[in-house]
Scaffold this active site. Structure first.
Site, mmCIF file in Angstrom:
data_model
loop_
_atom_site.group_PDB
_atom_site.id
_atom_site.type_symbol
_atom_site.label_atom_id
_atom_site.label_comp_id
_atom_site.label_asym_id
_atom_site.label_seq_id
_atom_site.Cartn_x
_atom_site.Cartn_y
_atom_site.Cartn_z
ATOM 1 N N ASP A 91 0.879 -1.172 0.000
ATOM 2 C CA ASP A 91 0.000 0.000 0.000
ATOM 3 C C ASP A 91 0.925 1.233 0.000
ATOM 4 O OD1 ASP A 91 -2.245 1.766 0.543
ATOM 5 O OD2 ASP A 91 -1.516 1.822 2.613
ATOM 6 N N ASP B 265 -0.260 5.132 0.851
ATOM 7 C CA ASP B 265 -0.549 6.155 1.869
ATOM 8 C C ASP B 265 -0.586 5.541 3.260
ATOM 9 O OD1 ASP B 265 -0.914 8.464 0.153
ATOM 10 O OD2 ASP B 265 -2.613 7.345 -0.651
ATOM 11 N N GLY C 130 -10.121 7.198 -1.259
ATOM 12 C CA GLY C 130 -10.280 7.874 -2.550
ATOM 13 C C GLY C 130 -10.633 9.330 -2.334
ATOM 14 N N THR D 225 -4.800 5.730 -4.054
ATOM 15 C CA THR D 225 -4.467 7.084 -4.504
ATOM 16 C C THR D 225 -4.169 7.117 -6.009
ATOM 17 O OG1 THR D 225 -3.318 9.086 -3.778
ATOM 18 C CG2 THR D 225 -1.953 7.182 -4.157
#
Ligand code: XBP
Ligand code: MG
Length: 261
Positions: A15, A17, A58, A130
């Site tokens: 991942d 963020d 999002g 993202t």
């Protein structure tokens, strides 16, 4: 005797963020606020509010959620989706500028682990909500201009319709890699991310941060403060760290095999 059920790790899915870097509080949040100001809006997302808004992954989806909860008059606007898309584009511009200024660095252990995996020819991939532009800029600004090419697959943003906690992005990345979930490990920081990765059948390591440390991580293989470094071991918060003090290939292999004996 050789264990015929032994699994070799073939890919690690990261991942972005909160996992590769702490991008939310002093990155995305500031970029959202700067875009609001560009658009003449009085909206301001402080740290406390932003922590609550992170329930929605999002950026465009988060803005729509905010409008529903805090500024419902805007719901009547003509072409609301188009307006949100433009606002979000402005936000991405601010975020990219912030990354390019070099103010956001990678979390402990990230560079070390990426280099170890590359050296061992284990595939590395990105599975994030993202925008792709943000991922590429973060990688370039922290790992160098060639670094996006180190990743076998970069799955980002709107490439799938269902964002985390839906498993779509993980399923898409697994398909692109052509590797079964049982030979992969995901590294995540949030409950939404964990739900997505485990729904795709991937054993998951959590490295928490200030926004996520109180979330529910049941189902994670292990919950850690960070990936750790030889001189700065991680703190284990839950699960089985297999005697390791920093996440390396050996620990990943043990996690992959802990449920398969
Ligand atoms: C990250 C997100 C993203 C960022 C903002 O979630 O939810 O929306 O906060 O990025 P995860 P965009 O780490 O679970 O993938 O504004 O580009 O969407
Ligand atoms: Mg995350």
């Amino acid at each position: 005797m050789k264990n015929i059920n032994h699994r070799e790790i073939r890919a690690v899915l990261f991942d972005v963020d909160g996992t590769l870097a702490d991008t939310e509080r002093d990155g995305h949040r500031l970029a959202f606020n700067a875009a609001f100001s560009d658009f003449g809006l009085t909206w301001h997302w402080d740290i406390e509010l932003y922590g609550k808004l992170l329930i929605i992954t999002g950026g465009k989806e988060r803005i729509l959620h905010y409008i529903r909860e805090h500024a419902p008059n805007n719901l009547d606007m003509n072409n609301l989706d188009g307006w949100i898309a433009n606002l979000h584009k402005a936000k991405t511009g601010h975020f990219v500028t912030l990354l390019e200024s070099g103010k956001i660095s990678l979390r402990p252990g990230v560079i070390r682990l990426i280099q170890e995996l590359r050296h061992a020819k284990i595939k590395i991939a990105i599975a994030t909500t993202t925008t792709a532009e943000n991922v590429i800029t973060l990688l370039k600004s922290t790992l160098g201009t060639d670094s996006p090419g180190w990743f076998d697959v970069i799955g980002a943003g709107d490439i799938v319709s269902g964002k985390k906690p839906a498993p779509d992005i993980y399923i898409w990345v697994l398909q692109q890699l052509g590797i079964p979930a049982q030979q992969c490990i995901a590294i995540e920081d949030s409950e939404n991310g964990l739900k997505a990765s485990i729904a795709a059948g991937i054993s998951t390591i959590i490295t928490v941060n200030d926004f996520t440390h109180l979330q529910n991580f049941s189902g994670a293989a292990v919950v850690l403060s960070d990936l750790g470094e030889p001189k700065q071991p991680f703190t284990k918060l839950a699960g089985n760290a297999h005697g390791s003090e920093w996440v390396d290939r050996q620990m990943l292999t043990r996690i992959l095999n802990e449920f398969s004996a």
